[in-house]
Design a protein around this motif. Structure first.
Motif, PDB file in Angstrom:
ATOM      1  N   ILE A  46       1.182  -1.284  -0.297  1.00  0.00           N
ATOM      2  CA  ILE A  46       0.103   0.002   0.049  1.00  0.00           C
ATOM      3  C   ILE A  46       0.587   1.070   0.116  1.00  0.00           C
ATOM      4  CG2 ILE A  46      -1.880  -0.715   1.118  1.00  0.00           C
ATOM      5  CD1 ILE A  46      -1.369  -0.488   3.558  1.00  0.00           C
ATOM      6  N   ARG A  47       0.436   2.345  -0.004  1.00  0.00           N
ATOM      7  CA  ARG A  47       1.054   3.502  -0.021  1.00  0.00           C
ATOM      8  C   ARG A  47       2.658   4.006   0.940  1.00  0.00           C
ATOM      9  NH1 ARG A  47      -3.484   5.003   3.034  1.00  0.00           N
ATOM     10  NH2 ARG A  47      -3.335   5.369   4.658  1.00  0.00           N
ATOM     11  N   CYS A  48       2.843   5.226   0.374  1.00  0.00           N
ATOM     12  CA  CYS A  48       3.915   5.245   1.216  1.00  0.00           C
ATOM     13  C   CYS A  48       4.034   5.271   2.426  1.00  0.00           C
ATOM     14  CB  CYS A  48       4.888   6.664   0.651  1.00  0.00           C
ATOM     15  SG  CYS A  48       5.515   5.388  -0.906  1.00  0.00           S
ATOM     16  N   ASN A  49       4.519   4.789   3.378  1.00  0.00           N
ATOM     17  CA  ASN A  49       4.646   5.299   4.903  1.00  0.00           C
ATOM     18  C   ASN A  49       5.677   4.791   5.509  1.00  0.00           C
ATOM     19  OD1 ASN A  49       4.128   5.631   7.419  1.00  0.00           O
ATOM     20  ND2 ASN A  49       1.864   4.302   7.384  1.00  0.00           N
ATOM     21  N   PHE A  50       6.541   5.763   6.057  1.00  0.00           N
ATOM     22  CA  PHE A  50       7.649   5.496   6.407  1.00  0.00           C
ATOM     23  C   PHE A  50       7.610   4.455   7.871  1.00  0.00           C
ATOM     24  CE2 PHE A  50      10.430   7.249   3.114  1.00  0.00           C
ATOM     25  CZ  PHE A  50      10.837   8.472   3.818  1.00  0.00           C
ATOM     26  N   ASN A  51       6.323   4.372   8.678  1.00  0.00           N
ATOM     27  CA  ASN A  51       6.179   3.889  10.021  1.00  0.00           C
ATOM     28  C   ASN A  51       5.035   2.977   9.643  1.00  0.00           C
ATOM     29  OD1 ASN A  51       7.391   6.087  11.387  1.00  0.00           O
ATOM     30  ND2 ASN A  51       5.321   7.298  10.469  1.00  0.00           N
ATOM     31  N   GLY A  52       4.907   2.492   8.108  1.00  0.00           N
ATOM     32  CA  GLY A  52       4.160   1.158   8.432  1.00  0.00           C
ATOM     33  C   GLY A  52       5.390   0.279   8.088  1.00  0.00           C
ATOM     34  N   VAL A  53       3.987  -0.951   7.798  1.00  0.00           N
ATOM     35  CA  VAL A  53       4.799  -2.359   8.517  1.00  0.00           C
ATOM     36  C   VAL A  53       5.119  -2.200   6.319  1.00  0.00           C
ATOM     37  CG1 VAL A  53       4.864  -4.912   8.157  1.00  0.00           C
ATOM     38  CG2 VAL A  53       3.729  -3.460   9.953  1.00  0.00           C
ATOM     39  N   HIS A  54       6.841  -2.783   6.123  1.00  0.00           N
ATOM     40  CA  HIS A  54       6.957  -3.142   4.751  1.00  0.00           C
ATOM     41  C   HIS A  54       7.288  -4.660   4.841  1.00  0.00           C
ATOM     42  CE1 HIS A  54       8.007   0.819   5.132  1.00  0.00           C
ATOM     43  NE2 HIS A  54       7.346   0.710   3.698  1.00  0.00           N
ATOM     44  N   ASP A  55       6.826  -5.715   4.537  1.00  0.00           N
ATOM     45  CA  ASP A  55       6.839  -6.751   4.232  1.00  0.00           C
ATOM     46  C   ASP A  55       8.151  -7.589   3.654  1.00  0.00           C
ATOM     47  OD1 ASP A  55       3.385  -6.062   2.603  1.00  0.00           O
ATOM     48  OD2 ASP A  55       3.655  -6.792   5.196  1.00  0.00           O
ATOM     49  N   ILE A  56       8.709  -6.733   2.863  1.00  0.00           N
ATOM     50  CA  ILE A  56      10.397  -7.157   2.019  1.00  0.00           C
ATOM     51  C   ILE A  56      10.994  -6.388   2.524  1.00  0.00           C
ATOM     52  CG2 ILE A  56      10.941  -8.420  -0.249  1.00  0.00           C
ATOM     53  CD1 ILE A  56       8.153  -8.106  -1.121  1.00  0.00           C
ATOM     54  N   TRP A  57      12.212  -7.066   2.252  1.00  0.00           N
ATOM     55  CA  TRP A  57      13.804  -5.770   2.481  1.00  0.00           C
ATOM     56  C   TRP A  57      14.466  -6.644   2.233  1.00  0.00           C
ATOM     57  CZ3 TRP A  57      14.306  -1.445   5.234  1.00  0.00           C
ATOM     58  CH2 TRP A  57      12.490  -1.032   6.763  1.00  0.00           C
ATOM     59  N   GLY A  58      15.743  -5.778   1.542  1.00  0.00           N
ATOM     60  CA  GLY A  58      16.695  -5.925   0.782  1.00  0.00           C
ATOM     61  C   GLY A  58      17.971  -6.253   2.465  1.00  0.00           C
ATOM     62  N   GLN A  59      19.143  -6.728   1.173  1.00  0.00           N
ATOM     63  CA  GLN A  59      20.230  -7.109   2.531  1.00  0.00           C
ATOM     64  C   GLN A  59      21.036  -5.655   2.889  1.00  0.00           C
ATOM     65  OE1 GLN A  59      20.134  -7.294  -0.940  1.00  0.00           O
ATOM     66  NE2 GLN A  59      21.938  -6.648  -1.526  1.00  0.00           N
ATOM     67  N   GLY A  60      20.608  -4.865   2.579  1.00  0.00           N
ATOM     68  CA  GLY A  60      21.642  -3.675   3.065  1.00  0.00           C
ATOM     69  C   GLY A  60      22.734  -3.347   1.923  1.00  0.00           C
ATOM     70  N   THR A  61      23.033  -2.093   1.658  1.00  0.00           N
ATOM     71  CA  THR A  61      24.448  -1.627   1.397  1.00  0.00           C
ATOM     72  C   THR A  61      25.052   0.168   1.654  1.00  0.00           C
ATOM     73  OG1 THR A  61      25.718  -0.981  -0.760  1.00  0.00           O
ATOM     74  CG2 THR A  61      23.162   0.089  -0.760  1.00  0.00           C
ATOM     75  N   GLN A  62      26.164  -0.674   2.060  1.00  0.00           N
ATOM     76  CA  GLN A  62      27.250   0.603   2.594  1.00  0.00           C
ATOM     77  C   GLN A  62      27.754   1.459   2.513  1.00  0.00           C
ATOM     78  OE1 GLN A  62      27.898   0.238   6.666  1.00  0.00           O
ATOM     79  NE2 GLN A  62      28.474   2.707   6.361  1.00  0.00           N
TER      80      GLN A  62
END
Length: 122
Positions: free
Chosen positions: A101-117
């Protein structure tokens, strides 16, 4: 398999630029809000930017407005974050994340990447 794969991190001097990429695998960018978050050592994770195709809205943290630009490459099913005029305080691990659903930094995100430094230092 549904996943996000980040790339493009590295080390730059203050004032430099980097472009981060977040490749969506197993699902299409249409219909999802894709956000970039970052977490610096000893600090809480914070939302940086978000884009959602269906409502054409972009979201930026105040600290990056005017310096960072988020965009979508539909052909490559990839989200980019162009980061210009980087500052030492931008140093962090950057993650992309998806929610249906729409952008919301405080909402639950179901899929995450591994991160990049990203490291900004003279």
């Amino acid at each position: 398999q549904v996943e996000l794969v980040e790339s493009g991190g590295g080390s730059v001097q203050p004032g430099g630029s980097l472009r981060l990429s977040c490749a969506l695998q197993g699902f299409a960018v249409d219909g999802y809000a894709i956000a970039w978050f970052r977490q610096a050592p000893g600090k809480e994770r914070e939302g940086v930017s978000c884009i959602m195709h269906s409502d054409a809205k972009l979201l930026y943290a105040e600290s990056v407005k005017g310096r960072f630009t988020i965009s979508v490459d539909y052909d490559k099913n990839t989200i980019h974050l162009q980061m210009n005029n980087l500052k030492s305080e931008d140093t962090a691990v950057y993650y992309c994340a998806a929610r249906a659903i729409r952008c919301n930094f405080n909402g639950v995100h179901d899929i995450w990447g591994q991160g990049t430094q990203v490291t900004v230092s003279s």
